[in-house]
Design an enzyme around this catalytic site. Sequence first.
Site, PDB file in Angstrom:
ATOM      1  N   ARG A 106      -3.385  -1.144  -8.061  1.00  0.00           N
ATOM      2  CA  ARG A 106      -3.321  -2.049  -9.212  1.00  0.00           C
ATOM      3  C   ARG A 106      -4.628  -2.068  -9.985  1.00  0.00           C
ATOM      4  O   ARG A 106      -4.788  -2.860 -10.911  1.00  0.00           O
ATOM      5  CB  ARG A 106      -2.980  -3.474  -8.751  1.00  0.00           C
ATOM      6  N   LYS A 153       9.855  -2.869   3.521  1.00  0.00           N
ATOM      7  CA  LYS A 153       9.161  -4.047   2.998  1.00  0.00           C
ATOM      8  C   LYS A 153      10.220  -4.958   2.372  1.00  0.00           C
ATOM      9  O   LYS A 153      11.040  -4.489   1.573  1.00  0.00           O
ATOM     10  CB  LYS A 153       8.152  -3.580   1.944  1.00  0.00           C
ATOM     11  N   THR A 202       1.830  -0.582  -3.767  1.00  0.00           N
ATOM     12  CA  THR A 202       2.245  -0.592  -5.175  1.00  0.00           C
ATOM     13  C   THR A 202       2.498   0.831  -5.687  1.00  0.00           C
ATOM     14  O   THR A 202       2.193   1.159  -6.833  1.00  0.00           O
ATOM     15  CB  THR A 202       1.216  -1.335  -6.070  1.00  0.00           C
ATOM     16  N   GLU A 208      -3.751  -2.308   3.452  1.00  0.00           N
ATOM     17  CA  GLU A 208      -3.031  -1.762   2.292  1.00  0.00           C
ATOM     18  C   GLU A 208      -3.840  -2.040   1.026  1.00  0.00           C
ATOM     19  O   GLU A 208      -4.061  -3.186   0.659  1.00  0.00           O
ATOM     20  CB  GLU A 208      -1.644  -2.409   2.185  1.00  0.00           C
TER      21      GLU A 208
HETATM   22  C1  3PG Z   1       2.582  -7.410  -2.342  1.00  0.00           C
HETATM   23  O1  3PG Z   1       2.378  -6.486  -3.098  1.00  0.00           O
HETATM   24  O2  3PG Z   1       3.011  -7.245  -1.206  1.00  0.00           O
HETATM   25  C2  3PG Z   1       2.379  -8.789  -2.821  1.00  0.00           C
HETATM   26  O3  3PG Z   1       1.723  -8.825  -4.039  1.00  0.00           O
HETATM   27  C3  3PG Z   1       1.677  -9.641  -1.844  1.00  0.00           C
HETATM   28  O4  3PG Z   1       2.128 -10.895  -2.100  1.00  0.00           O
HETATM   29  P1  3PG Z   1       1.192 -12.158  -1.940  1.00  0.00           P
HETATM   30  O5  3PG Z   1       0.059 -11.990  -2.907  1.00  0.00           O
HETATM   31  O6  3PG Z   1       2.081 -13.329  -2.307  1.00  0.00           O
HETATM   32  O7  3PG Z   1       0.722 -12.222  -0.532  1.00  0.00           O
END
Ligand code: 3PG
Length: 212
Positions: free
Chosen positions: A47, A131, A71, A43
């Site tokens: 960002r 999710k 995102t 994924e």
């Molecule tokens: C996401 O978008 O799923 C999170 O930013 C991932 O979270 P993590 O950085 O705590 O693993």
Amino acid sequence: MTTSPMHDICARGPVIPVLTVDDPARAEPLARALVEGGLRVLEITLRTDTALEAIGIIARRVPDAIVGAGTLRTPEDVSRAAEAGARFGVSPGLTPALLARAQALDLPFMPGVATPSEAMAAAEHGYRLLKFFPAETCGGAAALSAWAAPLAGLGFCPTGGIGPRNASDYLRLANVTCIGGSWVAPQARIRAGDWSAIRECAAAAAALGAPR
Ligand code: 3PG
């Protein structure tokens, strides 16, 4: 749980690396290191300005990877991700417009939820693999375990605050299809081009559990 294209993708887990790539030149070696470590479903978060380019590079040059976009917050994000070559989309949340665009484009999609009401709204739109975000601050594995009976038939990919310390707490739950997180390839390690460390971390993550 009923299967779907998104479920089939996640079932290749058990871990989906959540990746932030700010230099497109890093995309191909990063994807190769993760695939060599045993993680094929990747994924790329939207960002950075270069995320779409990174998705396109991986889609074209690393055929063993199944690259998706994360995102996604607007319908335009969904369209751009699909055009770039993303094979699935992930969002931290859900809105009717977002879900409608993913359905119109026939893009396998995983909306984000943090409450049972949001999970029920997603299910009303036909989404049964969700999710759970941000997992650790929303009650962690104990919360997901408590959701299993009242939200029977829904599967989850928890992300947010997961790492080697607590990954198996989630993976042992029957309503967890896979887990996601940035720990496999943190941004600093991507920037440093430390592919061997990322490959090793991916191999450790891939060994965490048999995919369901
Ligand atoms: C996401 O978008 O799923 C999170 O930013 C991932 O979270 P993590 O950085 O705590 O693993």
